[in-house]
Design a protein around this motif. Structure first.
Motif, mmCIF file in Angstrom:
data_model
loop_
_atom_site.group_PDB
_atom_site.id
_atom_site.type_symbol
_atom_site.label_atom_id
_atom_site.label_comp_id
_atom_site.label_asym_id
_atom_site.label_seq_id
_atom_site.Cartn_x
_atom_site.Cartn_y
_atom_site.Cartn_z
ATOM 1 N N GLN A 13 8.065 -47.666 52.675
ATOM 2 C CA GLN A 13 7.484 -47.049 53.599
ATOM 3 C C GLN A 13 7.119 -48.784 53.748
ATOM 4 N N THR A 20 7.853 -44.570 45.263
ATOM 5 C CA THR A 20 7.334 -44.925 46.359
ATOM 6 C C THR A 20 7.251 -46.250 46.645
ATOM 7 N N LEU A 39 6.129 -49.184 48.504
ATOM 8 C CA LEU A 39 4.882 -50.134 50.031
ATOM 9 C C LEU A 39 4.634 -51.097 49.977
#
Lengths: 113, 112
Positions: free
Chosen positions: A11, A108, A110
């Motif tokens: 992300q 994740t 980021l």
């Protein structure tokens, strides 16, 4: 058996944006936690939960919120993203007993620009 | 601050050699655990040793715990290229609830 599932895997956010990192486990584990991993610093605990409806702060909670409405899910919310929150985030779950291993999601990555 | 620190930070050995990593921690513990992390992946549990245990084995892994020195070591015998990864110790410390606190890790590279 999926284990611990994290979404998204990658992300990119702009400074000031908010987002939610999702974490779900299918092992009926009471204990769930969020860590961030930064180069040379290992994993640092952000927030954790010992069961549905119960959450507590870890070592680096500022800028993050969590909730635990079900045993399976433990989302992590970034309220207003900052470049300092650029990191790899890991969700983990385990049974409540102390002498148990943790199971981790795939992470994740980021980036806050 | 983090509970554990691994030593060395990085280790490079030849395939077939043994690899030893050390972990020191600060406060009294209930147990100590070792995890492996392959590049870009999540952590995988290797072995758990309780505070009243001194040594544990699992396959090519041998873990020792010295609570008087607040230290643990992980020995990987007959290393393989597939053992290339980062290794972390983690502790559940006494009075800390059930929190699992990680050290800074050792990067192991096993060369052919």
């Amino acid at each position: 058996n999926a284990g611990v599932t994290q979404t998204p895997k990658f992300q990119v956010l702009k400074t000031g944006q908010s987002m939610t990192l999702q974490c779900a486990q299918d092992m009926n584990h009471e204990y769930m936690s969020w860590y961030r991993q930064d180069p040379g610093m290992g994993l640092r605990l952000i927030h954790y939960s010992v069961g549905a409806g119960i959450t507590d702060q870890g070592e680096v909670p500022n800028g993050y919120n969590v909730s635990r409405s079900t045993t399976e899910d433990f989302p992590l919310r970034l309220l207003s993203a900052a470049p300092s929150q650029t990191s790899v985030y890991f969700c983990a779950s385990r049974k409540t007993d102390r002498d148990t291993e943790a199971f981790f999601g795939q992470g994740t990555r980021l980036t806050v620009v | 601050s983090q509970q554990g620190e691994e030593d060395p930070q990085a280790l490079s050995i030849q395939e077939g050699e043994n690899a030893t990593m050390n972990c020191s921690y600060k406060t009294s513990i209930n147990n100590l655990q070792w995890y492996r992390q392959n590049s870009g992946r999540g952590l995988v549990h290797l072995i758990l040793i309780r505070s009243n245990e001194r040594e544990k084995h699992s396959g090519r892994l041998r873990v020792t715990l010295d609570t008087s020195k607040k230290s643990s070591s992980l020995l990987i015998t007959a290393s393989r290229a597939a053992d290339t990864a980062s290794y972390f110790c983690a502790t559940v410390f006494t009075g800390g609830g059930n929190k699992l606190t990680f050290g800074t890790g050792t990067q192991l590279k096993v060369e052919l």
